[in-house]
Design a protein around this motif. Structure first.
Motif, mmCIF file in Angstrom:
data_model
loop_
_atom_site.group_PDB
_atom_site.id
_atom_site.type_symbol
_atom_site.label_atom_id
_atom_site.label_comp_id
_atom_site.label_asym_id
_atom_site.label_seq_id
_atom_site.Cartn_x
_atom_site.Cartn_y
_atom_site.Cartn_z
ATOM 1 N N HIS A 7 0.849 -1.188 0.000
ATOM 2 C CA HIS A 7 0.000 0.000 0.000
ATOM 3 C C HIS A 7 0.886 1.240 0.000
ATOM 4 O O HIS A 7 1.620 1.494 0.959
ATOM 5 C CB HIS A 7 -0.899 -0.016 1.243
ATOM 6 N N VAL A 8 0.803 1.997 -1.095
ATOM 7 C CA VAL A 8 1.565 3.241 -1.235
ATOM 8 C C VAL A 8 0.563 4.325 -1.635
ATOM 9 O O VAL A 8 0.157 4.399 -2.796
ATOM 10 C CB VAL A 8 2.677 3.124 -2.295
ATOM 11 N N PRO A 9 0.106 5.160 -0.699
ATOM 12 C CA PRO A 9 -0.967 6.110 -0.987
ATOM 13 C C PRO A 9 -0.708 7.025 -2.178
ATOM 14 O O PRO A 9 -1.643 7.407 -2.887
ATOM 15 C CB PRO A 9 -1.078 6.923 0.317
ATOM 16 N N GLU A 10 0.563 7.362 -2.432
ATOM 17 C CA GLU A 10 0.855 8.288 -3.533
ATOM 18 C C GLU A 10 1.106 7.570 -4.852
ATOM 19 O O GLU A 10 1.544 8.185 -5.837
ATOM 20 C CB GLU A 10 2.067 9.150 -3.181
ATOM 21 N N ALA A 11 0.827 6.292 -4.940
ATOM 22 C CA ALA A 11 1.076 5.529 -6.166
ATOM 23 C C ALA A 11 0.277 6.083 -7.336
ATOM 24 O O ALA A 11 -0.892 6.445 -7.201
ATOM 25 C CB ALA A 11 0.727 4.059 -5.942
ATOM 26 N N GLY A 12 0.926 6.135 -8.497
ATOM 27 C CA GLY A 12 0.285 6.605 -9.714
ATOM 28 C C GLY A 12 1.008 6.032 -10.914
ATOM 29 O O GLY A 12 2.158 5.593 -10.807
ATOM 30 N N LEU A 19 8.458 2.914 -0.701
ATOM 31 C CA LEU A 19 7.528 2.184 0.140
ATOM 32 C C LEU A 19 7.537 2.782 1.547
ATOM 33 O O LEU A 19 8.590 3.199 2.044
ATOM 34 C CB LEU A 19 7.927 0.711 0.216
ATOM 35 N N PRO A 20 6.367 2.857 2.199
ATOM 36 C CA PRO A 20 6.336 3.305 3.594
ATOM 37 C C PRO A 20 7.279 2.460 4.443
ATOM 38 O O PRO A 20 7.586 1.309 4.097
ATOM 39 C CB PRO A 20 4.872 3.092 3.997
ATOM 40 N N GLU A 21 7.732 3.021 5.551
ATOM 41 C CA GLU A 21 8.764 2.371 6.354
ATOM 42 C C GLU A 21 8.410 0.943 6.743
ATOM 43 O O GLU A 21 9.238 0.029 6.621
ATOM 44 C CB GLU A 21 9.027 3.203 7.615
ATOM 45 N N HIS A 22 7.170 0.721 7.234
ATOM 46 C CA HIS A 22 6.806 -0.626 7.661
ATOM 47 C C HIS A 22 6.743 -1.592 6.479
ATOM 48 O O HIS A 22 7.122 -2.754 6.592
ATOM 49 C CB HIS A 22 5.479 -0.614 8.426
ATOM 50 N N PHE A 42 -0.666 -0.439 -4.616
ATOM 51 C CA PHE A 42 -2.011 0.107 -4.748
ATOM 52 C C PHE A 42 -2.128 1.342 -3.872
ATOM 53 O O PHE A 42 -1.406 1.483 -2.878
ATOM 54 C CB PHE A 42 -3.082 -0.930 -4.398
ATOM 55 N N ASP A 43 -3.034 2.242 -4.268
ATOM 56 C CA ASP A 43 -3.110 3.534 -3.579
ATOM 57 C C ASP A 43 -4.072 3.557 -2.403
ATOM 58 O O ASP A 43 -4.191 4.572 -1.710
ATOM 59 C CB ASP A 43 -3.462 4.643 -4.573
#
Length: 247
Positions: A7-12, A19-22, A42-43
């Protein structure tokens, strides 16, 4: 493709993301992925992409996003689970499993009999943790949508929120089963589960005045976390996609 998802909120499309740290820790230390590995990102709002890891280091993990990938469909039932916060890791369990079962949102609601150990949630002390749990559960179960975890509120504040759909409050005794309720006309349902100590009389009056219908979950007394997940599963089976063929 079955494989690692992040899960990468800024994905486009066509972008390069960190990738977020976790998630980076999971990719590097648990999955042992290396540069060149094919993954998906996925965003959290429904868009999913194929991607390739470009670098995997102690400082972070970066990926190059490729073409759009077909995401798993969401349930036709927009399901909101509202429940009294639970102490310890039981709330995390509910968030995790509710995400897997397809809820759209989780609303923590402090009531008169909410356990004292869970009341600090009103100050936002657990919000970030619950959001990470929902994110990780979406990664695992194949959803491209991460449920929104609403800020914890009191019951009165929750009743002021706008919601178009069936409103159901679960009680231990004296109510018809969920199967007696008609299918929601608006294809949306708000399920409200109370604390271990049950509902106060005045709270049930408030809920009735706000359009909630009482329902039961069978002849046994269920723990709050069991009741929450049983309610979600029952609603998805009756009106959602739990009984449909897998894709």
């Amino acid at each position: 493709m079955s494989g690692p998802r992040f899960h990468v909120p800024e994905a486009g499309p066509g972008g390069r993301v960190s990738l977020p740290e976790h998630a980076a820790h999971h990719a590097r230390e648990v999955l042992r992925l290396r540069a060149g590995a094919a993954v998906r990102v996925f965003d959290g709002a429904g868009a999913e992409f194929e991607a390739t890891l470009e670098s995997v280091t102690r400082r972070g993990v970066e990926a190059r996003i490729g073409r759009v990938a077909e995401a798993r469909p969401e349930s036709p039932l927009r399901l909101v689970l509202a429940l009294s916060p639970l102490k310890g890791d039981r709330m995390e369990l509910v968030v995790q499993k509710a995400t897997e079962l397809g809820v759209a949102e989780v609303w923590p609601v402090v009531t008169g009999r909410t356990d004292a150990a869970a009341r600090p949630a009103l100050e936002g002390s657990r919000q970030e943790r619950w959001e990470k749990v929902a994110s990780g559960a979406a990664e695992q179960c194949g959803r491209a949508v991460v449920p929104r975890i609403a800020p914890t509120s009191g019951l009165a504040a929750m009743l002021e929120r706008s919601f178009e759909g069936e409103r159901i409050v679960f009680v231990e005794t004296g109510a018809p089963p969920l199967t007696a309720r008609p299918e929601p006309a608006a294809a949306a349902a708000l399920l409200l589960v109370g604390p271990a100590g049950g509902w106060e009389g005045r709270e049930l009056q408030q809920l009735q005045g706000a359009g909630f219908h009482a329902a039961g979950l069978g002849p046994r007394i269920l723990r709050s976390e069991t009741a929450a997940l049983a309610a979600v599963a029952a609603a998805q089976l009756l009106w959602g996609d739990l009984g449909r063929a897998s894709v």
